[in-house]
Write an enzyme that holds these catalytic residues in place. Structure first.
Site, PDB file in Angstrom:
ATOM      1  N   HIS A   1     -26.001 119.569   7.097  1.00 34.66           N
ATOM      2  CA  HIS A   1     -26.143 120.979   6.654  1.00 34.66           C
ATOM      3  C   HIS A   1     -27.454 121.693   7.092  1.00 34.66           C
ATOM      4  CE1 HIS A   1     -27.957 123.609   2.975  1.00 34.66           C
ATOM      5  NE2 HIS A   1     -26.258 124.356   3.052  1.00 34.66           N
TER       6      HIS A   1
ATOM      7  N   HIS B   1     -30.021 131.135   6.333  1.00 31.57           N
ATOM      8  CA  HIS B   1     -29.407 131.181   5.117  1.00 31.57           C
ATOM      9  C   HIS B   1     -30.444 132.283   4.201  1.00 31.57           C
ATOM     10  CE1 HIS B   1     -29.069 129.588   1.166  1.00 31.57           C
ATOM     11  NE2 HIS B   1     -28.726 129.027   0.868  1.00 31.57           N
TER      12      HIS B   1
END
Length: 300
Positions: A49, A91
């Site tokens: 991730h 992100h």
């Protein structure tokens, strides 16, 4: 913590074998069946991730390089757009948490990605917040990121982040993927998945490129799953929101490509939770600590 030579070497060897054989660790791309793992070996697929983000600054080239050295084929990232239309890998929709933007541009609060040009973002340090050894790491453009993943012979789970902020980002993402050579049959069938929290975004991507494997991030009620199956191949939920029965309900449906739908859950960083979701039957685990998950469940 991440140095586990025997496990990493085994995974790296398997990854090389898969590449040479033209195989993939993604059942949705090849169809070996839910929770089969690569070459039917069993164990969920492990996705790094934002790269190996427990050990390197997230969404940087350093993080995906580390994932490669650890033996992981699949990396996940997040895509947003700058003021002048460049796609970058980050992100948050602000730059404050993972860069030194507050020091470099103190008068530009709240430091939204969409309010800065690509050249301005390229000036930022995206590594020192994580550790001084990563000082000088930068926010990569999507093209830079794709080129590094390609060089590393890795596979990509690409998330289009907050598409409501960036009209047309679906088409633009596909354009960059195409220019980088990621929309040829081999990449599309074996090395690329596009996901989003926005069902509309996933639907648009599927409409533009019906051959692409897509995933919806969330946990729709069982009664609504057939609607998602029309335009996606996977449902990727937060691990606290699922049960074995829900996972079985997803597996019971055929997705957009006529294969059993897959469940790849997030964010699992400890061994006990990894084993718990494995017992539920998930096909993949998205994790900041891929070595911990791999050791717990035997996945790749």
């Amino acid at each position: 913590m991440y140095v586990r030579p025997a496990a990493a070497a085994a995974a790296a060897f398997l990854g090389l074998a898969l590449t040479l054989l033209g195989g993939t660790a993604s059942y949705a791309a090849t169809g070996p069946g839910p929770n089969a793992g690569p070459l039917g070996l069993g164990g969920p697929v492990v996705y790094a991730h934002r790269g190996a983000s427990a050990y390197a600054p997230e969404n940087t080239l350093e993080a995906i390089d580390l994932a490669r050295r650890m033996g992981f084929d699949w990396v996940e990232n997040d895509v947003q757009r700058t003021k002048d239309g460049e796609l970058v890998v980050i992100h948050d929709d602000t730059l404050a948490r993972t860069t030194d933007v507050e020091q470099v541009f103190p008068d530009r609060k709240p430091w939204r990605v969409k309010d800065f040009t690509a050249a301005e973002i390229a000036r930022l340090d995206a590594g020192s917040w994580f550790g001084e050894e990563y000082a000088g790491a930068f926010v990569p453009t999507l093209r830079q990121y794709l080129d590094r993943v390609q060089r590393n012979r890795q596979r990509l789970l690409l998330e289009i982040k907050k598409p409501e902020l960036y009209p047309g980002i679906e088409e633009q993402t596909l354009k960059v993927l195409g220019e980088a050579g990621w929309l040829d049959p081999r990449h599309v069938s074996q090395r690329l998945v596009v996901q989003s929290f926005s069902a509309d975004c996933v639907r648009i991507v599927h409409g533009l490129r019906p051959d692409l494997v897509t995933a919806f991030l969330g946990t729709p009620p069982v009664a609504e799953l057939p609607r998602y199956a029309q335009f996606t191949d996977r449902i990727n939920p937060w691990h606290t929101t699922i049960s074995a029965d829900w996972v079985a309900a997803v597996h019971g449906l055929l997705g957009a490509h006529g294969r059993a739908m897959e469940v790849d859950t997030w964010i699992v960083d400890d061994a006990a939770t990894a084993r718990k979701v494995q017992e539920m039957g998930v096909d993949g685990i998205i994790t900041n600590a891929p070595d911990v998950v791999r050791e717990a469940v035997g996945g790749f």
